[in-house]
Design a protein around this motif. Structure first.
Motif, PDB file in Angstrom:
ATOM      1  N   ALA A  14       0.833  -1.212   0.000  1.00 31.53           N
ATOM      2  CA  ALA A  14       0.000   0.000   0.000  1.00 31.53           C
ATOM      3  C   ALA A  14       0.864   1.256   0.000  1.00 31.53           C
ATOM      4  N   ARG A  15       1.979   1.228   0.729  1.00 29.07           N
ATOM      5  CA  ARG A  15       2.896   2.375   0.724  1.00 29.07           C
ATOM      6  C   ARG A  15       3.472   2.595  -0.663  1.00 29.07           C
ATOM      7  N   ALA A  16       3.848   1.496  -1.324  1.00 28.45           N
ATOM      8  CA  ALA A  16       4.398   1.609  -2.670  1.00 28.45           C
ATOM      9  C   ALA A  16       3.375   2.211  -3.625  1.00 28.45           C
ATOM     10  N   THR A  17       2.121   1.838  -3.457  1.00 30.00           N
ATOM     11  CA  THR A  17       1.055   2.409  -4.287  1.00 30.00           C
ATOM     12  C   THR A  17       0.909   3.902  -4.041  1.00 30.00           C
ATOM     13  N   PHE A  18       0.968   4.309  -2.771  1.00 32.01           N
ATOM     14  CA  PHE A  18       0.880   5.733  -2.422  1.00 32.01           C
ATOM     15  C   PHE A  18       2.035   6.510  -3.045  1.00 32.01           C
ATOM     16  N   TYR A  19       3.246   5.961  -2.977  1.00 36.72           N
ATOM     17  CA  TYR A  19       4.408   6.636  -3.545  1.00 36.72           C
ATOM     18  C   TYR A  19       4.251   6.772  -5.060  1.00 36.72           C
ATOM     19  N   ARG A  20       3.779   5.716  -5.710  1.00 35.66           N
ATOM     20  CA  ARG A  20       3.582   5.782  -7.162  1.00 35.66           C
ATOM     21  C   ARG A  20       2.553   6.848  -7.523  1.00 35.66           C
ATOM     22  N   MET A  21       1.471   6.902  -6.763  1.00 32.10           N
ATOM     23  CA  MET A  21       0.436   7.901  -7.020  1.00 32.10           C
ATOM     24  C   MET A  21       0.987   9.318  -6.830  1.00 32.10           C
ATOM     25  N   THR A  22       1.771   9.495  -5.766  1.00 31.41           N
ATOM     26  CA  THR A  22       2.329  10.822  -5.474  1.00 31.41           C
ATOM     27  C   THR A  22       3.253  11.273  -6.586  1.00 31.41           C
ATOM     28  N   TYR A  23       4.184  10.407  -6.984  1.00 28.19           N
ATOM     29  CA  TYR A  23       5.147  10.808  -8.000  1.00 28.19           C
ATOM     30  C   TYR A  23       4.517  10.899  -9.391  1.00 28.19           C
ATOM     31  N   ALA A  24       3.463  10.126  -9.626  1.00 31.33           N
ATOM     32  CA  ALA A  24       2.729  10.257 -10.888  1.00 31.33           C
ATOM     33  C   ALA A  24       2.059  11.626 -10.963  1.00 31.33           C
ATOM     34  N   HIS A  25       1.485  12.063  -9.850  1.00 27.92           N
ATOM     35  CA  HIS A  25       0.865  13.396  -9.814  1.00 27.92           C
ATOM     36  C   HIS A  25       1.920  14.493  -9.890  1.00 27.92           C
ATOM     37  N   LEU A  26       3.076  14.259  -9.296  1.00 31.06           N
ATOM     38  CA  LEU A  26       4.176  15.216  -9.402  1.00 31.06           C
ATOM     39  C   LEU A  26       4.602  15.358 -10.867  1.00 31.06           C
ATOM     40  N   ALA A  27       4.752  14.234 -11.558  1.00 29.50           N
ATOM     41  CA  ALA A  27       5.119  14.271 -12.974  1.00 29.50           C
ATOM     42  C   ALA A  27       4.042  14.993 -13.780  1.00 29.50           C
ATOM     43  N   GLY A  28       2.774  14.724 -13.452  1.00 26.15           N
ATOM     44  CA  GLY A  28       1.679  15.395 -14.135  1.00 26.15           C
ATOM     45  C   GLY A  28       1.707  16.900 -13.897  1.00 26.15           C
ATOM     46  N   ALA A  29       2.054  17.306 -12.670  1.00 25.54           N
ATOM     47  CA  ALA A  29       2.141  18.734 -12.356  1.00 25.54           C
ATOM     48  C   ALA A  29       3.263  19.394 -13.153  1.00 25.54           C
ATOM     49  N   VAL A  30       4.388  18.709 -13.291  1.00 23.35           N
ATOM     50  CA  VAL A  30       5.503  19.252 -14.070  1.00 23.35           C
ATOM     51  C   VAL A  30       5.112  19.391 -15.541  1.00 23.35           C
ATOM     52  N   LEU A  31       4.443  18.385 -16.079  1.00 24.22           N
ATOM     53  CA  LEU A  31       3.994  18.448 -17.472  1.00 24.22           C
ATOM     54  C   LEU A  31       2.979  19.566 -17.670  1.00 24.22           C
ATOM     55  N   LEU A  32       2.077  19.726 -16.711  1.00 17.00           N
ATOM     56  CA  LEU A  32       1.097  20.813 -16.785  1.00 17.00           C
ATOM     57  C   LEU A  32       1.798  22.165 -16.723  1.00 17.00           C
ATOM     58  N   PHE A  33       2.810  22.277 -15.868  1.00 19.49           N
ATOM     59  CA  PHE A  33       3.591  23.513 -15.777  1.00 19.49           C
ATOM     60  C   PHE A  33       4.201  23.869 -17.131  1.00 19.49           C
ATOM     61  N   ILE A  34       4.788  22.878 -17.791  1.00 20.16           N
ATOM     62  CA  ILE A  34       5.415  23.114 -19.099  1.00 20.16           C
ATOM     63  C   ILE A  34       4.374  23.553 -20.113  1.00 20.16           C
ATOM     64  N   LEU A  35       3.225  22.884 -20.119  1.00 19.78           N
ATOM     65  CA  LEU A  35       2.154  23.223 -21.061  1.00 19.78           C
ATOM     66  C   LEU A  35       1.636  24.642 -20.826  1.00 19.78           C
ATOM     67  N   VAL A  36       1.375  24.975 -19.554  1.00 14.62           N
ATOM     68  CA  VAL A  36       0.870  26.318 -19.234  1.00 14.62           C
ATOM     69  C   VAL A  36       1.909  27.375 -19.581  1.00 14.62           C
ATOM     70  N   GLU A  37       3.180  27.068 -19.327  1.00 17.65           N
ATOM     71  CA  GLU A  37       4.247  28.020 -19.642  1.00 17.65           C
ATOM     72  C   GLU A  37       4.310  28.272 -21.151  1.00 17.65           C
ATOM     73  N   ILE A  38       4.164  27.216 -21.944  1.00 25.39           N
ATOM     74  CA  ILE A  38       4.159  27.381 -23.398  1.00 25.39           C
ATOM     75  C   ILE A  38       2.987  28.258 -23.825  1.00 25.39           C
ATOM     76  N   LEU A  39       1.817  28.026 -23.250  1.00 27.70           N
ATOM     77  CA  LEU A  39       0.645  28.838 -23.578  1.00 27.70           C
ATOM     78  C   LEU A  39       0.850  30.294 -23.162  1.00 27.70           C
ATOM     79  N   PHE A  40       1.438  30.507 -21.998  1.00 30.39           N
ATOM     80  CA  PHE A  40       1.702  31.873 -21.539  1.00 30.39           C
ATOM     81  C   PHE A  40       2.613  32.616 -22.513  1.00 30.39           C
ATOM     82  N   PHE A  41       3.616  31.903 -23.037  1.00 31.58           N
ATOM     83  CA  PHE A  41       4.561  32.564 -23.923  1.00 31.58           C
ATOM     84  C   PHE A  41       4.003  32.768 -25.334  1.00 31.58           C
ATOM     85  N   GLN A  42       2.788  32.295 -25.557  1.00 35.53           N
ATOM     86  CA  GLN A  42       2.104  32.608 -26.811  1.00 35.53           C
ATOM     87  C   GLN A  42       1.305  33.900 -26.699  1.00 35.53           C
ATOM     88  N   SER A  43       1.211  34.435 -25.486  1.00 36.02           N
ATOM     89  CA  SER A  43       0.400  35.625 -25.239  1.00 36.02           C
ATOM     90  C   SER A  43       1.276  36.812 -24.872  1.00 36.02           C
TER      91      SER A  43
END
Length: 230
Positions: A14-43
């Motif tokens: 269960a701990r391993a599952t929690f860690y995977r979920m946490t780091y998966a969301h962290l990776a998703g946050a980083v990808l979202l940051f990159i996407l939003v940053e690209i959109l910002f630099f289009q404006s």
């Protein structure tokens, strides 16, 4: 939320599952940051707005607003019983982080020019290497680093004081300050990773990823600032 078990009390699987979920969301946050940053630099509007807030009192207002958003996003991710609100808090924080990064990235890309890609790549590699190494310390030692909370609070309070003074009296905080902030950000990663292992509840993986993302981006900011200095 209150009835969920603490991660340290879970089974190994269960701990391993929690860690995977946490780091998966962290990776998703980083990808979202990159996407939003690209959109910002289009404006042009977003770029001009962000740049207009980097001088004098406007920068302090921007920092104050960012701190309020951070506090609100953390409360949404930690204390709200609705899972959708957890994600909304994370998204809100990522967007705010992307906006405050606009002036720094603009400086790197449009002032650094030919060396911009090299500087960004170096900053990314150094940030991820430090983040991985610091995280490994927690998992390998299995120690609880929650005692760092008061030390980090004092350190960030002092840093904020220097930032305010530097803005009001118009002096460059310099390389030493940036290096000190790298140390503080590294401590924050150690603290947040320790919390993920020892303090968070089993359903707080979004909040855990938000804490890690905030520390990761703080480290990235000051490493990038150091590498982009003349």
């Amino acid at each position: 939320m209150a009835n969920a078990p603490v991660v340290s009390q879970l089974t190994e699987e269960a701990r391993a599952t929690f860690y995977r979920m946490t780091y998966a969301h962290l990776a998703g946050a980083v990808l979202l940051f990159i996407l939003v940053e690209i959109l910002f630099f289009q404006s042009d509007f977003i770029i001009n707005l962000a740049l207009s807030l980097t001088g004098g009192y406007s920068w302090l207002v921007l920092l104050g607003g960012f701190m309020l958003v951070t506090h609100y996003a953390e409360r949404m991710a930690l204390r709200h019983t609705n899972t959708n609100m957890h994600y909304l808090g994370l998204i809100l924080y990522v967007v705010a982080e992307a906006f405050i990064f606009v002036p720094l990235l603009f400086m790197v890309m449009y002032i650094g020019k030919d060396h911009a890609i090299d500087i960004l790549n170096q900053a990314v590699v150094l940030t991820l290497s430090l983040f991985t190494g610091i995280s490994a310390v927690v998992f390998l030692t299995k120690k609880d680093f929650s005692f760092l909370k008061s030390i980090l609070a004092i350190g960030f309070a002092i840093a904020l004081g220097f930032i305010i003074a530097g803005t009001l009296f118009r002096f460059d905080l310099g390389l030493v300050f940036c290096l000190g902030m790298v140390v503080l950000a590294s401590g924050a990663i150690l603290y947040q990773t320790s919390n993920m292992v020892h303090r968070y509840q089993s359903n707080q993986y979004v909040a855990a990823s938000l804490g890690l993302f905030a520390s990761l981006m703080l480290l990235f900011w000051y490493i990038l600032s150091i590498l982009s200095r003349d």
